[in-house]
Motif scaffolding. Structure first.
Motif, PDB file in Angstrom:
ATOM      1  N   VAL A 104     -10.853  -6.589 -10.827  1.00 57.82           N
ATOM      2  CA  VAL A 104     -11.556  -6.541 -12.111  1.00 57.82           C
ATOM      3  C   VAL A 104     -12.220  -5.198 -12.363  1.00 57.82           C
ATOM      4  O   VAL A 104     -12.667  -4.929 -13.469  1.00 57.82           O
ATOM      5  CB  VAL A 104     -12.637  -7.651 -12.220  1.00 57.82           C
ATOM      6  N   GLU A 105     -12.308  -4.365 -11.335  1.00 59.42           N
ATOM      7  CA  GLU A 105     -13.127  -3.158 -11.478  1.00 59.42           C
ATOM      8  C   GLU A 105     -12.344  -1.954 -11.986  1.00 59.42           C
ATOM      9  O   GLU A 105     -12.794  -1.228 -12.856  1.00 59.42           O
ATOM     10  CB  GLU A 105     -13.761  -2.796 -10.126  1.00 59.42           C
ATOM     11  N   ASN A 106     -11.180  -1.715 -11.381  1.00 58.57           N
ATOM     12  CA  ASN A 106     -10.444  -0.470 -11.629  1.00 58.57           C
ATOM     13  C   ASN A 106      -9.029  -0.770 -12.109  1.00 58.57           C
ATOM     14  O   ASN A 106      -8.594  -1.910 -12.098  1.00 58.57           O
ATOM     15  CB  ASN A 106     -10.406   0.357 -10.340  1.00 58.57           C
TER      16      ASN A 106
ATOM     17  N   ILE B 184      -3.302   5.580  -2.281  1.00 60.33           N
ATOM     18  CA  ILE B 184      -3.464   5.122  -0.900  1.00 60.33           C
ATOM     19  C   ILE B 184      -2.177   4.430  -0.478  1.00 60.33           C
ATOM     20  O   ILE B 184      -1.370   4.039  -1.330  1.00 60.33           O
ATOM     21  CB  ILE B 184      -4.659   4.146  -0.754  1.00 60.33           C
ATOM     22  N   ASN B 185      -1.997   4.292   0.841  1.00 62.11           N
ATOM     23  CA  ASN B 185      -0.764   3.633   1.256  1.00 62.11           C
ATOM     24  C   ASN B 185      -0.843   2.118   1.048  1.00 62.11           C
ATOM     25  O   ASN B 185      -1.935   1.541   1.030  1.00 62.11           O
ATOM     26  CB  ASN B 185      -0.373   3.991   2.692  1.00 62.11           C
ATOM     27  N   PHE B 186       0.307   1.509   0.875  1.00 57.80           N
ATOM     28  CA  PHE B 186       0.414   0.069   0.601  1.00 57.80           C
ATOM     29  C   PHE B 186       0.230  -0.705   1.895  1.00 57.80           C
ATOM     30  O   PHE B 186       0.819  -0.365   2.918  1.00 57.80           O
ATOM     31  CB  PHE B 186       1.800  -0.210   0.002  1.00 57.80           C
TER      32      PHE B 186
ATOM     33  N   TRP C  79      -3.930 -11.831   0.255  1.00 62.00           N
ATOM     34  CA  TRP C  79      -5.288 -12.336   0.468  1.00 62.00           C
ATOM     35  C   TRP C  79      -5.271 -13.860   0.403  1.00 62.00           C
ATOM     36  O   TRP C  79      -4.474 -14.447  -0.346  1.00 62.00           O
ATOM     37  CB  TRP C  79      -6.277 -11.692  -0.491  1.00 62.00           C
TER      38      TRP C  79
ATOM     39  N   ASP D 147     -18.450  -5.453  -0.351  1.00 58.45           N
ATOM     40  CA  ASP D 147     -17.699  -6.292  -1.313  1.00 58.45           C
ATOM     41  C   ASP D 147     -16.528  -6.970  -0.602  1.00 58.45           C
ATOM     42  O   ASP D 147     -15.438  -7.079  -1.157  1.00 58.45           O
ATOM     43  CB  ASP D 147     -17.190  -5.422  -2.470  1.00 58.45           C
TER      44      ASP D 147
ATOM     45  N   ILE E  75      -9.256  -3.879   2.112  1.00 57.63           N
ATOM     46  CA  ILE E  75      -9.053  -2.938   1.005  1.00 57.63           C
ATOM     47  C   ILE E  75     -10.331  -2.842   0.162  1.00 57.63           C
ATOM     48  O   ILE E  75     -11.313  -3.525   0.432  1.00 57.63           O
ATOM     49  CB  ILE E  75      -7.862  -3.339   0.091  1.00 57.63           C
TER      50      ILE E  75
END
Ligand SMILES: Nc1ncnc2c1ncn2[C@@H]1O[C@H](COP(=O)(O)OP(=O)(O)OP(=O)(O)O)[C@@H](O)[C@H]1O
Ligand SMILES: N[C@@H](CCO)C(=O)O
Length: 326
Positions: free
Chosen positions: A34-36, A102-104, A109, A193, A210
């Motif tokens: 939701v942030e970025n 960044i790497n995958f 989750w 977080d 992450i």
């Protein structure tokens, strides 16, 4: 979905020429978060995540958490590593936003975390706290106790439109926490977080952490309190002591919680609940017209807060021997 800023294919291809991560084959926006704004990239050299940082992330903070990810990964904590561009930078600008690659990480989750997931997250959190000991940078937590009143001031006038009495409930809790917030507990680098959507598993085995933009220096056990809130409540809002015991005991095997830290846990859990209640409330009251991102439920954190208010000792979290994690 969380793509606030879109990126044209030709701009992205040009941007990637500044890196040594291969040529762009495909990319797509990622709905979660939701942030970025996040994009999955496939290049001739593999899979990567591109993040364009949005409102809550200050560009001055990017070196902190991007360097932290590199620091932790070097010490065996599974987390993505930032790619450096040809100028050696870990971030630059794309589509008018600060941007990093960044790497995958493989994994998913857990939609329904179980006690094994909670044990995994406790262990990983403690390992992160230990690995962060020699991280040389410092970032104050803008969302610790001093950051809550400004959020409350923004939300207070309309809080009762979300639930009757909410303004007064928060005001009383905030007064209490400001008066009692502990000052002498061990400090260090915290994730701040570590919710289920920020921890990947392959089956029951944790494959990585992450989403570090909230990472900062603060009370270490406050991070544990955040995880108790995020991982150990059921969808019907009841507290699951089996999950909490698994999380705390796994944490304690990697980094022993002192008696003072254990005793502070109920208060820190109240503080952590108030922090997420306030940020969610502010977001809930300020949904931009036409927004595609559904705000998270602030009232979930009222219920969690009420539970912690009723806790009389750390034993209610499943710890039976203050001072020692079994
Ligand atoms: N390194 C990674 N490897 C694989 N997938 C990732 C990675 N980083 C992010 N993702 C994917 O992007 C999604 C959103 O990422 P993230 O959680 O960082 O979003 P955000 O909007 O920045 O933060 P928040 O979770 O706080 O809303 C994740 O759920 C995951 O699907
Ligand atoms: N994890 C936060 C949102 C992202 O920071 C929450 O659930 O409120």
């Amino acid at each position: 979905m969380a793509v606030y800023t879109d990126v044209a294919a030709e701009d992205l291809a040009e941007f990637l020429k500044g890196y040594e991560i291969g040529e762009l084959l495909s990319y797509k926006g990622i709905a979660e978060g939701v942030e970025n704004s996040n994009f999955l990239l496939h290049t001739s050299k593999g899979a990567f995540i591109l993040t364009l940082y949005e409102k809550r992330v200050a560009v001055d903070d990017l070196p902190y958490f991007l360097s932290l990810m590199a620091h932790l990964a070097e010490r065996g904590v599974r987390c993505p590593q930032p790619a450096r561009n040809r100028k050696g930078e870990v971030y630059s600008e794309l589509a008018g936003r600060p941007a990093a690659i960044i790497n995958f990480l493989e994994g998913m989750w857990p939609r329904r975390p179980n006690a094994a997931h909670c044990a995994g997250v406790g262990e990983a959190l403690a390992k992160m706290h230990v690995a962060g000991r020699d991280f040389p940078m410092f970032r104050k937590n803008p969302l610790s106790v001093e950051g809550w009143r400004p959020l409350f001031d923004v939300a207070a006038p309309r809080a009762d439109s979300v639930a009757p009495g909410l303004q007064d409930f928060i005001a009383r809790e905030l007064d209490h926490l400001e008066a009692c917030w502990p000052k002498d507990l061990p400090l260090g680098v915290i994730h701040a977080d570590l919710f289920p959507d920020n921890v990947f598993f392959l089956g029951d085995k944790l494959s990585g952490l992450i989403d570090f933009p909230f990472s900062c220096n603060d009370i270490l056990v406050y991070d544990v309190a955040i995880c108790l809130n995020a991982w150990c409540f059921e969808p019907d809002h009841s507290f699951n002591v089996t999950k909490a015991r698994a999380l705390l005991n796994s944490y304690g095997r990697e980094r022993q919680l002192s008696e003072a830290e254990q005793e502070a846990l109920p208060l820190l859990a109240r503080g952590s609940a108030l922090r997420f209640l306030l940020t969610r409330l502010v977001d809930f009251l300020n949904v931009p017209p036409g927004a595609l991102v559904k705000p998270k439920d602030p009232l979930e954190y009222v219920r969690k807060l009420r539970f912690h208010q009723s806790v009389s000792s750390v034993r209610d979290y499943g710890l039976t021997q203050p001072g020692f994690a079994a």
